[in-house]
Scaffold this motif. Structure first.
Motif, PDB file in Angstrom:
ATOM      1  N   ALA A 106       0.794   2.886  -5.614  1.00  0.00           N
ATOM      2  CA  ALA A 106      -0.455   2.146  -5.373  1.00  0.00           C
ATOM      3  C   ALA A 106      -0.243   0.932  -4.485  1.00  0.00           C
ATOM      4  CB  ALA A 106      -1.073   1.723  -6.707  1.00  0.00           C
ATOM      5  N   ARG A 107       0.994   0.504  -4.312  1.00  0.00           N
ATOM      6  CA  ARG A 107       1.292  -0.575  -3.371  1.00  0.00           C
ATOM      7  C   ARG A 107       1.195  -0.100  -1.921  1.00  0.00           C
ATOM      8  NH1 ARG A 107       1.442  -5.929  -4.840  1.00  0.00           N
ATOM      9  NH2 ARG A 107       2.520  -6.238  -6.820  1.00  0.00           N
ATOM     10  N   PHE A 108       1.360   1.194  -1.721  1.00  0.00           N
ATOM     11  CA  PHE A 108       1.448   1.743  -0.373  1.00  0.00           C
ATOM     12  C   PHE A 108       0.184   2.498   0.047  1.00  0.00           C
ATOM     13  CE2 PHE A 108       5.687   1.118  -1.945  1.00  0.00           C
ATOM     14  CZ  PHE A 108       6.445   0.742  -0.847  1.00  0.00           C
ATOM     15  N   ILE A 109      -0.456   3.162  -0.900  1.00  0.00           N
ATOM     16  CA  ILE A 109      -1.656   3.939  -0.581  1.00  0.00           C
ATOM     17  C   ILE A 109      -2.774   3.580  -1.557  1.00  0.00           C
ATOM     18  CG2 ILE A 109      -0.487   5.860   0.551  1.00  0.00           C
ATOM     19  CD1 ILE A 109      -0.483   7.390  -2.018  1.00  0.00           C
ATOM     20  N   ASP A 110      -4.011   3.740  -1.094  1.00  0.00           N
ATOM     21  CA  ASP A 110      -5.196   3.343  -1.855  1.00  0.00           C
ATOM     22  C   ASP A 110      -5.728   4.536  -2.637  1.00  0.00           C
ATOM     23  OD1 ASP A 110      -7.541   2.311  -2.830  1.00  0.00           O
ATOM     24  OD2 ASP A 110      -8.457   1.924  -0.870  1.00  0.00           O
ATOM     25  N   PHE A 111      -5.707   4.433  -3.971  1.00  0.00           N
ATOM     26  CA  PHE A 111      -6.193   5.518  -4.812  1.00  0.00           C
ATOM     27  C   PHE A 111      -7.677   5.375  -5.161  1.00  0.00           C
ATOM     28  CE2 PHE A 111      -1.602   5.814  -5.738  1.00  0.00           C
ATOM     29  CZ  PHE A 111      -1.419   7.180  -5.602  1.00  0.00           C
ATOM     30  N   ASN A 112      -8.311   4.303  -4.725  1.00  0.00           N
ATOM     31  CA  ASN A 112      -9.721   4.091  -5.060  1.00  0.00           C
ATOM     32  C   ASN A 112     -10.612   5.133  -4.394  1.00  0.00           C
ATOM     33  OD1 ASN A 112      -9.365   1.718  -6.646  1.00  0.00           O
ATOM     34  ND2 ASN A 112      -9.034   0.541  -4.766  1.00  0.00           N
ATOM     35  N   GLU A 113     -11.650   5.538  -5.119  1.00  0.00           N
ATOM     36  CA  GLU A 113     -12.681   6.460  -4.605  1.00  0.00           C
ATOM     37  C   GLU A 113     -12.073   7.741  -4.038  1.00  0.00           C
ATOM     38  OE1 GLU A 113     -14.799   4.108  -1.786  1.00  0.00           O
ATOM     39  OE2 GLU A 113     -15.700   2.805  -3.312  1.00  0.00           O
ATOM     40  N   ASP A 114     -11.012   8.219  -4.666  1.00  0.00           N
ATOM     41  CA  ASP A 114     -10.347   9.470  -4.265  1.00  0.00           C
ATOM     42  C   ASP A 114      -9.848   9.457  -2.819  1.00  0.00           C
ATOM     43  OD1 ASP A 114     -10.583  10.563  -6.750  1.00  0.00           O
ATOM     44  OD2 ASP A 114     -12.384  11.723  -6.308  1.00  0.00           O
ATOM     45  N   LYS A 115      -9.550   8.256  -2.305  1.00  0.00           N
ATOM     46  CA  LYS A 115      -8.960   8.189  -0.965  1.00  0.00           C
ATOM     47  C   LYS A 115      -7.553   8.772  -0.976  1.00  0.00           C
ATOM     48  CE  LYS A 115     -11.541   4.009   0.219  1.00  0.00           C
ATOM     49  NZ  LYS A 115     -11.430   2.541   0.439  1.00  0.00           N
ATOM     50  N   ALA A 116      -6.941   8.751  -2.138  1.00  0.00           N
ATOM     51  CA  ALA A 116      -5.645   9.399  -2.377  1.00  0.00           C
ATOM     52  C   ALA A 116      -5.656   9.883  -3.814  1.00  0.00           C
ATOM     53  CB  ALA A 116      -4.498   8.422  -2.141  1.00  0.00           C
ATOM     54  N   LEU A 117      -4.813  10.869  -4.097  1.00  0.00           N
ATOM     55  CA  LEU A 117      -4.760  11.441  -5.438  1.00  0.00           C
ATOM     56  C   LEU A 117      -3.329  11.440  -5.941  1.00  0.00           C
ATOM     57  CD1 LEU A 117      -6.996  14.612  -4.834  1.00  0.00           C
ATOM     58  CD2 LEU A 117      -7.740  12.423  -5.820  1.00  0.00           C
ATOM     59  N   LEU A 118      -3.175  11.197  -7.237  1.00  0.00           N
ATOM     60  CA  LEU A 118      -1.890  11.415  -7.889  1.00  0.00           C
ATOM     61  C   LEU A 118      -2.094  12.522  -8.905  1.00  0.00           C
ATOM     62  CD1 LEU A 118       1.073  10.326  -8.061  1.00  0.00           C
ATOM     63  CD2 LEU A 118       0.350   9.190 -10.164  1.00  0.00           C
ATOM     64  N   LEU A 119      -1.427  13.639  -8.701  1.00  0.00           N
ATOM     65  CA  LEU A 119      -1.596  14.816  -9.549  1.00  0.00           C
ATOM     66  C   LEU A 119      -0.275  15.170 -10.218  1.00  0.00           C
ATOM     67  CD1 LEU A 119      -3.695  16.961  -7.026  1.00  0.00           C
ATOM     68  CD2 LEU A 119      -4.564  15.479  -8.856  1.00  0.00           C
TER      69      LEU A 119
END
Length: 426
Positions: A106-119
């Motif tokens: 989360a320091r490197f990519i934005d997980f807000n509003e499904d801009k990125a996903l962690l699965l």
């Protein structure tokens, strides 16, 4: 410039599949890509940064990155790049490690509003039935082709050999790609060079089962100019978790990189424009040291935030002096052009005055506070004259460190040229 060209220019790309078609796919709108992360530890380390930064570049260029934690495959272990079987971990360990990995990503990519996903691939792998899996997926794989893959050849030729559990790993990773393609229209998998065989297998499975064109990118193994694997030091791995590697030590890791690595590391591990990074190739002496400070600053800001970077920078300035960075250099960097100086970010240990009243041997303290890995390492360092007490060389490994050495309640220890630790008397 498209994101594939950006990654190539900055040194990320070792190999790609379907180069022109991949470039057209990425230029054609928002694409979804993924990289797998092994959940064998609660923290990622600097050796994972190439993959993480590649996902960040993808997002910055309008695409959606997926970080796939191997909650299913992690229970088996990937043989890629390994000469021995990985330690088996429990589901509880996987859950803890997944939470730690998300926090760092989360320091490197934005997980807000499904801009990125962690699965987590455990979501679909742990419910698989063996016979249907063999019938529907296993029939697409040739054993003859599989054993030619580098990831398998290394293990087959090792003393321990390749277990049947590990032999299944390629099928499971390919199945991940197929699932992500079905569920999220993810058609690009990226990973280290040791993942080439697994990625190609996934591309083939997506084509056979879904009649879709999928793509792959692999990254080179990053080593320092002296041939050491990226992120490895005499203390072990350099972690992204600030509890394992404090921000000041993280900052110093970058400051202490070899001169020959500065420009390359800036291209890979910062977002500074390449035209500014190109200046580094002409620098030497004090200016090259200033460039290392910029590298350390930018890398620490990304991994730990502005406040941690500022504290680390000011502590370094207090110890070694502020770098002189002309306004004409690295104009995109947020590094301070002047420093107040402060040592608050130097690692410290609260120490009992009563214990130091009697005196403690330097060899014991250096090992205890982590300046050396062990007493034998500390003895070797001190015997070679590499230990310092308040910037004065320690004469012998058994020299006593006493309360009387404190100034304003603190004693400053140093191992080598740049590794400091404070004893804070209480």
């Amino acid at each position: 410039m498209g994101v594939l060209e950006i990654l190539k220019e900055r040194g990320f790309v070792e190999a790609v599949t379907h180069d022109e078609e991949l470039s057209a796919y990425l230029d054609g709108g928002r694409a979804t890509c993924y990289i797998g992360f092994d959940p064998t530890a609660s923290s990622l380390h600097v050796g994972s940064l190439v993959c993480i930064m590649a996902l960040a570049h993808m997002q910055r260029n309008g695409h959606r990155p997926i970080g796939l934690v191997g909650g299913g495959t992690g229970l088996i272990g990937d043989p890629s790049g390994k000469t021995e079987m990985r330690k088996v971990i429990t589901q509880k360990e996987v859950d803890v490690n997944r939470a730690g990995i998300r926090k760092q990503l989360a320091r490197f990519i934005d997980f807000n509003e499904d801009k990125a996903l962690l699965l987590d691939n455990g979501e679909w792998l742990k419910g698989l039935e063996y016979i249907p899996f063999l019938r529907d997926i296993g029939r697409h794989f040739s054993v003859n082709r599989m054993i030619k893959a580098e990831s398998y050849k290394m293990r087959i030729n090792s003393d321990e050999g390749l277990t049947f559990i590990e032999f299944n790993y390629m099928l499971l990773q390919a199945y991940d790609f197929m699932e992500l393609s079905q569920r999220y229209d993810c058609l690009l998998q990226m990973g280290g060079s040791d993942q080439w065989g697994n990625i190609v297998a996934g591309i083939d499975l997506v084509r056979r089962t879904q009649q879709k064109k999928a793509f792959g990118i692999t990254f080179p193994l990053i080593t320092t100019s002296s041939g050491i694997k990226m992120g490895k030091t005499h203390k072990g791995a350099v972690w992204l978790d600030p509890e394992r590697t404090p921000p000041y030590e993280y900052y110093q890791f970058w400051v202490n990189c070899d001169d020959a690595d500065v420009a390359r590391f800036m291209a890979l591990f910062t977002f500074l424009p390449m035209e500014e990074i190109e200046q580094v190739k002409k620098m030497e002496g004090a200016m090259l040291n200033s460039a290392k400070a910029v590298l350390a600053w930018e890398a620490t800001v990304i991994a730990h935030g502005m406040d941690a970077a500022k504290a680390s920078y000011e502590a370094a300035c207090a110890m070694f002096g502020a770098p002189e960075i002309p306004d004409t250099c690295f104009s995109s960097s947020t590094i301070p052009r002047s420093a107040k100086g402060g040592a608050d970010a130097v690692p410290g240990t609260a120490y009992d005055r009563a214990a130091l009243d009697k005196g403690i041997a330097a060899v014991d303290i250096f090992a205890e506070v982590g300046l050396c890995k062990s007493k034998s390492d500390a003895r070797r360092l001190l015997n070679q004259g590499g230990g310092y007490l308040n910037d004065e060389r320690i004469a012998a490994f058994d020299q006593l460190i006493l309360t009387s050495h404190a100034t304003d309640g603190e004693i400053l220890l140093r191992a080598g040229k740049k590794k400091y630790h404070k004893l804070i008397l209480k």
